[in-house]
Design an enzyme around this catalytic site. Structure first.
Site, PDB file in Angstrom:
ATOM      1  CD  GLU A 122     -10.510   4.232   0.318  1.00 43.73           C
ATOM      2  OE1 GLU A 122     -10.569   5.443   0.024  1.00 43.73           O
ATOM      3  OE2 GLU A 122      -9.631   3.464  -0.120  1.00 43.73           O
ATOM      4  CB  SER A 164      -0.149  -8.158  -1.226  1.00 46.18           C
ATOM      5  OG  SER A 164      -0.996  -9.030  -0.504  1.00 46.18           O
ATOM      6  CE  LYS A 214      -4.364  -1.693   0.765  1.00 44.33           C
ATOM      7  NZ  LYS A 214      -4.381  -2.958   1.526  1.00 44.33           N
TER       8      LYS A 214
HETATM    9  C1  LIG Z   1      -5.258  -4.038   1.188  1.00 44.71           C
HETATM   10  C2  LIG Z   1      -4.559  -5.302   0.933  1.00 44.71           C
HETATM   11  C3  LIG Z   1      -4.920  -6.154  -0.126  1.00 44.71           C
HETATM   12  C4  LIG Z   1      -6.088  -5.896  -1.026  1.00 44.71           C
HETATM   13  O1  LIG Z   1      -5.981  -4.757  -1.797  1.00 44.71           O
HETATM   14  P1  LIG Z   1      -5.641  -4.781  -3.353  1.00 44.71           P
HETATM   15  O2  LIG Z   1      -5.950  -3.419  -3.786  1.00 44.71           O
HETATM   16  O3  LIG Z   1      -6.499  -5.824  -3.982  1.00 44.71           O
HETATM   17  O4  LIG Z   1      -4.201  -5.117  -3.482  1.00 44.71           O
HETATM   18  C5  LIG Z   1      -4.167  -7.293  -0.343  1.00 44.71           C
HETATM   19  N1  LIG Z   1      -3.139  -7.609   0.461  1.00 44.71           N
HETATM   20  C6  LIG Z   1      -2.758  -6.835   1.491  1.00 44.71           C
HETATM   21  C7  LIG Z   1      -1.609  -7.251   2.337  1.00 44.71           C
HETATM   22  C8  LIG Z   1      -3.453  -5.655   1.770  1.00 44.71           C
HETATM   23  O5  LIG Z   1      -3.085  -4.884   2.810  1.00 44.71           O
END
Ligand SMILES: *Cc1c(COP(=O)(O)O)cnc(C)c1O
Length: 383
Positions: free
Chosen positions: A113, A367, A91
């Site tokens: 948000e 992610s 993020k």
């Molecule tokens: C917020 C988040 C997501 C989902 O958001 P995307 O916009 O689909 O990437 C996925 N993995 C993690 C670790 C997150 O914090």
């Protein structure tokens, strides 16, 4: 909400567009122009690279998971380590870049948000770096579930505003953030958290996250002299996935899989865009239910809807149970505790790997890290 006539460039096939009140049209146009200048400005781009490198910790490693590979005994598995970014997820790539963009727009205040609080924390962090005021809208229900992230945001100097409407979760927080922006648009930038919303947001957030896939592609060519056979990432709104996939979309031989939590939707309009949307037969938005708050969004970014229809990317659903299995697998076999969102992608390996060969390569986007989810996991996994 007024339906606006779209031009082609606002769309990904039939998806995307700008379904917003009149007052926001000017702001979105201004943002589109500012973004064009931002991209062309070499000095700002160098500044962005500096922050991504020295502050966020890029490039992130591309890790060959040999034990996980051994576990399945098929294709080699590589993991793109976005969990090692500052604040623990991808993020920050987007919030640092959008905060810089807000600064170039002369905006002193950002609104955001958040669902699980990850985007809220990343926004509050970026606001610190550039000296911006930060207001984060968060569903009252999520505030209860994610007390630690709420406290972090407040420590970082952000104002966290509870949202009591609707299901008191991310969808409602997004409505409130947009409502705030409608009345404060002259002073405020809306720092959206995924590749969703009215044009140009899905394209901007995709571009800001595309660094994930660019690094991955470069690293594969350097080390392996070839591209991977499979790419996999989890899809909430779809920002880490589109960021991971984007540099590979033209490489037709690379098979790309997006992993979702909930079932399939139908085309509908939410939060200023047209996209696949979970809805009941009357067109009312149906809530997504997932063990991971980050995949708890009833729609996806419009580019994903387009990639699905064009069959360039395959989308598969994974259950809570399978995600927990993926969580446990990565933790115990590789010593990496993943967030529950990417655990969905690791859960899908059980289905994918038997179809692969030893000579092939699978790359998975991790992610984020799992700290925020330990409490949730404790309820399900006994050790
Ligand atoms: C917020 C988040 C997501 C989902 O958001 P995307 O916009 O689909 O990437 C996925 N993995 C993690 C670790 C997150 O914090």
């Amino acid at each position: 909400m007024k339906k606006t006539i779209g031009s082609k460039q606002w769309h990904f096939g039939p998806y995307g567009g700008r379904y917003v009140p009149e007052t926001l049209m000017k702001a979105l146009e201004e943002l589109t122009q500012a973004y064009r200048i931002f991209r062309a400005n070499k000095k700002v781009q160098a500044e962005l690279r500096h922050y991504l490198k020295d502050y966020a910790g890029r490039p992130t490693p591309l890790y060959e998971a040999k034990r996980l590979t051994e576990h399945f005994g098929r294709a080699r598995i590589f993991i793109k380590r976005e969990d090692l970014c500052h604040t623990g997820a991808h993020k920050i790539n987007n919030t640092i870049a959008q905060a810089l963009l807000a600064r170039s727009l002369g905006k002193k205040r950002i609104v955001a948000e958040t669902g699980a609080g990850q985007h809220g924390v990343a926004s509050a962090t970026a606001a610190c770096v550039f000296g911006l005021d930060c207001v984060v809208y968060m569903g009252a229900h999520d505030i209860e579930r994610q007390a630690l992230n709420v406290y972090k945001m407040r420590l970082l100097g952000a104002k966290v505003v509870p949202v009591y409407s609707g299901s008191q979760t991310l969808k409602d927080a997004t409505n409130e953030a947009i409502r705030d922006w409608v009345t404060t648009v002259d002073s405020t930038h809306y720092l959206i958290g995924s590749a969703v919303g009215p044009h140009p947001y899905p394209a901007i957030v995709r571009d800001f996250q595309a660094v994930i896939g660019r690094e991955t592609r470069t690293e594969f060519l350097r080390r392996e002299k070839r591209l991977p056979d499979y790419l996999m990432a989890c899809v909430g709104g779809g920002s880490n996935a589109i960021g991971f996939f984007h540099a590979f979309l033209k490489d037709r031989k690379v098979k790309i899989i997006g992993i979702e939590a909930a079932g399939e939707g139908r085309a509908g309009v939410l939060h200023g865009m047209k996209s696949y949307l979970l809805q009941n037969k009357d067109g009312q938005v149906q809530l997504a239910h997932s063990i991971s708050a980050g995949l708890d969004y009833p729609s996806v970014g419009p580019e994903h809807s387009f990639l699905k229809d064009s069959a360039r990317v395959r989308y598969e659903a994974v259950t809570d149970r399978e995600a927990l299995e993926g969580f446990k697998l990565l933790t115990q076999v590789e010593g990496i505790i993943p967030a529950l969102e990417p655990s969905h992608a690791f859960g899908y390996l059980k289905k994918l790997m038997p179809k692969t060969r030893k000579s092939q390569i699978v790359a998975v986007c991790l992610s984020g890290r799992g700290d925020k989810d330990i409490h949730t996991v404790q309820k399900f996994l006994k050790v």
